[in-house]
Structures are given as structure tokens and as C-alpha cells.
Design an enzyme around this catalytic site. Structure first.
Site, PDB file in Angstrom:
ATOM      1  N   ASP A 225      68.280 -42.159   2.200  1.00 28.86           N
ATOM      2  CA  ASP A 225      66.968 -42.669   2.570  1.00 28.86           C
ATOM      3  C   ASP A 225      66.236 -42.929   1.256  1.00 28.86           C
ATOM      4  OD1 ASP A 225      64.667 -41.796   5.263  1.00 28.86           O
ATOM      5  OD2 ASP A 225      64.653 -43.427   3.808  1.00 28.86           O
TER       6      ASP A 225
HETATM    7  C1  GLC Z   1      61.742 -44.909   4.833  1.00 28.99           C
HETATM    8  C2  GLC Z   1      62.392 -44.499   6.129  1.00 28.99           C
HETATM    9  C3  GLC Z   1      63.647 -45.262   6.419  1.00 28.99           C
HETATM   10  C4  GLC Z   1      63.477 -46.678   5.910  1.00 28.99           C
HETATM   11  C5  GLC Z   1      63.457 -46.605   4.408  1.00 28.99           C
HETATM   12  C6  GLC Z   1      63.185 -47.962   3.760  1.00 28.99           C
HETATM   13  O1  GLC Z   1      61.180 -43.831   4.174  1.00 28.99           O
HETATM   14  O2  GLC Z   1      62.632 -43.117   6.326  1.00 28.99           O
HETATM   15  O3  GLC Z   1      63.874 -45.220   7.826  1.00 28.99           O
HETATM   16  O4  GLC Z   1      64.548 -47.498   6.349  1.00 28.99           O
HETATM   17  O5  GLC Z   1      62.518 -45.654   3.918  1.00 28.99           O
HETATM   18  O6  GLC Z   1      61.884 -48.379   4.061  1.00 28.99           O
END
Ligand code: GLC
Length: 668
Positions: A225
Site C-alpha cells: 500500500d
Molecule cells: C491508499 C489506499 C489504497 C490506495 C492507495 C493509492 O492509502 O489504502 O487503497 O489504492 O493508497 O491511493
């Protein structure tokens, strides 16, 4: 392999293990194409590439599809597939290669801010629909990112608080949706922010290697993430392939670990190989747009028609046919299309006001009128509210829209309660004093407490976050143009006090999961708790009869289950028969019932269809930690067939007797 690992220097390999920018992989000084990863599960949320290096980045406009939670309310794999196929066209049009979705985290508490972005409290429903969604994306050459692995079930301090979950609960509740969806081999899986039992998911070798690779046979790229990596070498060693986004220290941490010999070239090459395969898949894929922009909107409407849930309908107040119909409330002009954060989609589709949609469908038979909007704006509200009450006393029926929005249900925060805001709730109570024929339309991303008013409202329709096509679909349902066929993917408790998890139980560092496997209906049914609306609930304008249940034993742990469903009404309709299994007596505490199969069937008036499903060993098993396996324990089980988890229409007991030597001595 088109992109040969041999052409890369060690430095290029190390740099490939983390992003070049927030959304793009490293291009090895032009030797490799870049892969663009972009949100989100409810439609494309993407920074316009032309502005990616600008001071103010712009988000492109895309089709705001029904949210993932809404897709789950369709209980229809074809709708999940069509949803993703539609989003894929927006991705192709904008050169996005991997879509960062779907999210399959289990709805452990109604408070979680991202429940709108997740499928269900049940792993089978979540995993089955996620698998179809992934297939829909990847059949069009757009990669998926199944997320967030794992046990990311709240937003509060998600980057640091450790989810403390026993292994059996992880395997029975928080992992199966991933296990089922991995059958579609998503191109990527995203690890979650949180530690799991004290080790960050991004550097948790048990999760990333033992479970995802060795047990679930995942062969794609494990991506972090965004900013979930705390030390790049530890993450790479534990099995993470790609750190996103770019992070200044990533290269030096990897370089140091490689030069010290702690991170081997074999480990590095394994990650590099997977990333090269991702690049290869993405660039070799045949990407063809098949829907025009208008057709994408039509798809959003089509899917919305399948996921609207009719929760209550007394005196056949619905469908609306004639008379003076007052439309008011929060979202009748512009409902919340979706929840906030990285999944929020910017659409430029002109919003359709519900009153106009209703007038269009009812024609001369009805007089549809509105009052000024009444929402959170107290001053505006006070003035408008009296006007609405005045009008309401003259109406035959009132359609009143209530709900939340992307500022209340969003990423990075959890709700602190599950009631409507006081303004809406108090006004609804006033409204009910002047008119008894009220249809409440609920526009929220997750369960809400309706206890203050539910007994005084004749009809309740759960719109959830239905995307840009929601209003048209809602008008179709309210006027009977289509028959509602949605079912709840989560339990609506009578109040938050009744929920198994009210907020996180722990201290500053740990969120304990003391409820174990007793999540959602697994809790409410096992402990005989009354609920507002049960898991799998949703009524129709039609009625269905279930009959002739037959259970054929293929082996001791394999059964063919079949039964008839008849539409005994005079209108075409769809039904979602659900099959649950109960372990009558077990050597471990087990939920009273667990969803083990479901279908969605269309039935013409008077038509009967025979539904057949297969139950294999996993349908009867629990995960035995001492035995380190899924274990079917001999004894009596019950097969339950119903229209919801609490509307069981057919049931039959079976006896499983496997050879004794395969059984433990307990409980004999
Ligand atoms: C965010 C989310 C994830 C998302 C990523 C990119 O913090 O947790 O679901 O796809 O970062 O934005």
C-alpha cells in the site's frame, strides 16, 4: 520473456523494486516501459498524466460506478464482471495499466470508514464477487490489485496499530476472500498498512510467502500500500516485490542490504522477474474499448438496478403509481455517488434529479413535486424544513432521502456512530407526524441505525452508494419498472451497542480481535441477537416459494444440493437463494451458520427454476490450528436454504462419517 533480466544492471534491478513516481514503475533508463497504477475500485481515479509533475495535479473525469459495497448487494457475479469491464474502458482510454482494486477486507465493524469500498461481512460473498471483478478487468488487459492483505478492518491509525488476530480467525474470516479471488490470478495483490500480530504486513514473511505464495499459489506481484513500507530491505526479504510510491531511501537501503550479503541476488532477481512479467503482461495485453462513454453510464444504471435493496414495504406503498408525490431530503437532487478518499471518482455526468426521473416514469398519473433541499445546512434546513412539512401534509406519498456522504464515510477515518445526523433524523420524525405514507431512501455506504423511526415508516429502500446511475435505477425501482432484487451484504444491527465490534479493542499499539470468527451474522445468529435487517435480506415486489430440497451424497464430504424456487407473483423478478451450513455439534466453537453457496436467478411470472449447487469438504470444515489444516469433523450437519440468513425456507440434516483414523479422538 520480452524484457530480459540480463539486460539490467544491479542498480537498475534495485531501483525497479520501488516506484519511479507516485503511480509509475521504474523504466531502467528507458530499457523498460513504465506501468501506471491507478485507483480505484469504484471507477478510475487517476491523476491526469499531463499534470503529474505540475504543482497542482488534476484528477481525470471517469464513470462513477456503483461502489464495491453496492456491487455486493447485487449478489450477481455478472454485474461484478460488467462493472470491472466498464471501468477497464476508462483505464484504457487514459493509459492506466493496473487498477488498484478490488478491496475485499471484511466488514468487521459498521464503523469502518471504508466499508463502502469493501464487499461484505462474509468472505464467500466477497471473494466470489471479487474474482468476477478481477476477471472483468483482466479480460480487457487491465491488471487488478486485490487489496489490502490483510486484516485492515478499520481506518483509525491504520499505518501503525497492529491487528491482533488468532490464526483460526485469520484463516476462516480474513483470508478466504483473498484465497477465492486469487483463483482469477490478479496481476497484483496489495499488502495492507497495518502490522498483523506485531509484524507489518509489508514485511510479514508468513503472510507474503507462506500464505500468499505457498498456500494460495499467488504468482503475481505483491505491491505495498502507498507508504506502507518502513524498511525496503526487510520488505524485500519478506517477499514484497514492489514498494509504492517512490521513496528516497529505498534504493540505498536495498543497496546496503545487497552489498552486505543480507539480501541475495537470487531474492532480488525473483522480485525483478515478477515485475518484468507484470510489465510484459501489461504491454502485451490486447486492450480494446468496447463501450462508449454513454454505454458506460448505461452499464452503471444496469448494475444499479440489480443492487438496490428493498428493506421494507408495508401496505404495498411501493411501487408508486399515482397521486401527489412529494420528493425531498438530502440527496434527491444529487445523492452521494460514493465514499471519500482514494476511491472517490470525479464524474462529469449530469446528475439526474429523482423528482424528474419519477415524473418521467409516472407521467400523467402522478403529480411529482419537491421542496427545497434539506440537508446538513442548518440555516437553510430550518427555513426549508417548515416548507417541506407544509407540503408533506398535502402529499399522498412522500419520498424522503437520507444519508451520509464522502466526507462522513471515507478513507482514513472511521465513523464514531452509525446514526443519521440529528438534523435529518429529527426532521424525519416531524415528517412522520404529518404524513404516514413515507418512503425513506437510505444513501449510505454502510449500515445505519434506524431504530428511532423504522417502526413508523412504511417503506425503506437502501440505495447505498450507487454511482452516477443510481437515480435512474432508483426511479425504476420506486415506480415498479423493475423489481428490486438486491440483498444486504452486511447485517444492519438495531444499534451499535448490539454490534460484536463497536470500536477497536486495544491500546495505542494493538487492536485485539476478541470476537474471533463471530463477525457479522456469524455473531448475531450464534448469540441470538435481534437485528434490524439480517445479512442477505432484501424483499421484492414478487413472492417466491422454495420446495423439493434434495441432498445427494457423492462422498462423505461432497454433496449435490438442489431445490426449486417458484415465482408465485404476476411480475418478472429475480431472487437470490442462499445456502448455509450448520455444524450441529463441534469440538470447537463454530458460528451457528455460514454461507456456503448462493445464486441469482431470474424468474418469469409463475416460473419455477431448479437451483443446484455443490458443497465440498470446505463447506463443512473449520481450520484446525493444532492439525494445521482444514478439518471436517464427523457428525451431524444441517443444510439451510433461504432467502436471507434469517429467512430459511428449507432445511435438512446430514451425517458425515469419515474413517475414524482421520479423526481426532475429541469429542468422543
Ligand atoms: C491508499 C489506499 C489504497 C490506495 C492507495 C493509492 O492509502 O489504502 O487503497 O489504492 O493508497 O491511493
Amino acid at each position: 520473456m520480452k524484457y530480459d533480466i540480463g539486460q539490467l544492471t544491479i542498480d537498475e534491478k534495485l531501483k525497479l523494486l520501488s516506484g519511479r513516481t507516485c503511480w509509475q514503475t521504474y523504466d531502467a533508463e528507458g530499457k523498460l516501459p513504465e506501468v501506471f497504477l491507478s485507483d480505484g475500485p469504484n471507477g478510475l481515479r487517476m491523476i491526469d498524466k499531463k499534470t503529474i509533475s505540475a504543482k497542482t495535479q488534476e484528477t481525470i473525469k471517469a464513470t462513477a460506478m456503483p461502489n464495491i459495497s453496492f456491487i455486493a448487494n447485487t449478489w450477481n457475479v455478472d454485474m461484478a464482471y460488467l462493472d470491472a469491464q466498464t471501468i477497464a474502458d476508462d483505464c484504457i482510454e487514459n493509459d492506466a495499466d493496473v487498477l488498484l482494486g478490488p478491496g475485499v477486507n471484511i466488514k468487521r465493524t459498521p464503523l469502518c470508514g471504508r466499508n463502502f469500498e469493501y464487499f461484505s461481512e462474509d468472505p464467500l460473498l466477497a471473494g466470489t464477487l471479487a474474482k468476477a471483478y478481477i476477471e472483468g478487468l483482466q479480460d480487457k488487459g487491465i491488471g487488478a490489485s486485490l487489496k489490502h492483505f490483510c486484516a485492515n478492518n478499520r481506518e483509525y491509525d491504520r499505518l501503525f496499530i497492529s491487528s491482533e488476530v488468532d490464526e483460526r480467525t485469520l484463516r476462516e474470516i480474513y483470508m478466504p476472500a483473498f484465497e477465492i479471488a486469487i483463483q482469477a490470478q490478479p496481476w497484483t495483490i496489495m499488502c495492507s498498512y497495518n502490522p498483523v500480530n506485531g509484524v507489518y504486513a509489508s514485511e510479514n514473511a508468513w503472510l507474503l510467502k507462506d500464505i500468499l505464495r505457498d498456500e494460495f499459489c499467488f504468482n503475481g506481484v505483491i505491491v505495498s500500500d502507498w507508504e506502507a513500507v518502513h524498511q525496503s530491505a526487510r520488505a524485500a526479504k519478506a517477499g514484497l516485490d514492489l514498494e509504492m510510491p517512490n521513496r528516497a531511501k529505498a534504493y540505498e537501503e536495498l543497496k546496503e542490504a545487497y552489498e552486505s550479503g543480507w539480501l541475495t541476488i537470487e531474492e532480488i532477481d525473483t522480485h525483478v522477474q515478477r515485475i518484468l512479467e507484470l510489465i510484459e503482461k501489461s504491454k502485451a495485453a490486447k486492450k480494446e474499448i468496447t463501450f462508449t462513454k454513454e454505454q458506460r453510464h448505461e452499464n452503471a444504471v444496469k448494475i444499479a438496478r440489480e443492487g438496490i435493496v428493498l428493506l421494507k414495504n408495508e401496505d404495498n406503498l411501493l411501487p408508486l403509481k399515482k397521486g401527489n408525490i412529494l420528493v425531498g431530503g438530502a440527496g434527491y437532487e444529487k445523492p452521494p455517488f460514493g465514499g471519500g478518499g482514494s476511491a472517490y471518482v470525479e464524474t462529469d455526468y449530469p446528475v439526474r434529479s429523482l423528482d424528474k426521473e419519477l415524473a418521467e416514469r409516472l407521467g400523467e398519473n402522478a403529480n411529482v413535486f419537491t421542496s427545497p433541499r434539506t440537508y446538513f445546512l442548518h440555516l437553510e434546513f430550518l427555513f426549508n424544513a417548515n416548507k417541506l412539512l407544509e407540503l408533506a401534509s398535502e402529499a399522498d406519498t412522500v419520498v424522503y432521502c437520507v444519508g451520509t456522504n464522502q466526507d462522513i464515510e471515507r478513507e482514513s477515518i472511521d465513523r464514531t456512530h452509525i446514526r443519521l445526523n440529528a438534523t435529518q433524523e429529527n426532521f424525519l420524525l416531524k415528517l412522520l407526524e404529518v404524513n404516514q405514507n413515507v418512503v425513506v431512501v437510505v444513501e449510505t455506504g454502510s449500515a445505519i441505525d434506524m431504530s428511532k423511526w423504522i417502526d413508523r415508516v412504511k417503506s425503506v429502500v437502501y440505495l447505498s452508494y450507487a454511482g452516477e446511475g443510481g437515480q435512474e435505477a432508483l426511479a425504476d425501482v420506486l415506480t415498479g419498472k423493475i423489481c428490486p432484487s438486491g440483498k444486504l451484504n452486511e447485517t444492519f444491527p438495531l444499534s451499535l451497542d448490539d454490534a460484536p465490534v463497536k470500536n477497536y479493542e486495544g491500546n495505542l499499539f494493538v487492536d485485539r480481535y476478541p470476537e474471533g470468527v463471530f463477525v457479522g451474522y456469524r455473531y448475531y445468529d450464534t448469540f441470538n441477537k435481534n437485528v434490524l435487517f439480517p445479512f442477505g435480506h432484501g424483499i421484492s415486489y414478487a413472492q417466491f416459494e422454495y420446495s423439493d430440497l434434495r441432498i445427494q451424497k457423492i462422498t462423505e464430504t461432497d454433496y449435490d444440493v438442489s431445490f426449486d424456487v417458484k415465482n408465485v407473483s404476476s411480475i418478472a423478478a429475480k431472487e437470490v437463494p442462499q445456502i448455509y451450513v450448520r455444524d450441529v455439534f463441534a469440538s470447537v466453537s463454530r458460528p451457528q451458520k455460514e454461507l456456503r453457496a448462493f445464486d441469482k436467478i431470474a424468474l418469469a411470472p409463475g416460473e419455477t427454476k431448479r437451483v443446484s449447487v455443490k458443497l465440498n469438504a470446505r463447506a463443512f470444515a473449520f481450520y484446525s490450528v493444532p492439525l494445521k489444516k482444514w478439518y471436517v469433523e464427523n457428525g451431524m450437519f444441517e443444510i439451510l436454504v433461504g432467502s436471507s440468513s434469517r429467512d430459511i425456507r428449507l432445511r435438512q440434516k446430514i451425517q458425515i462419517e469419515q474413517p475414524k483414523e482421520e479423526q481426532t479422538t475429541f469429542p468422543s
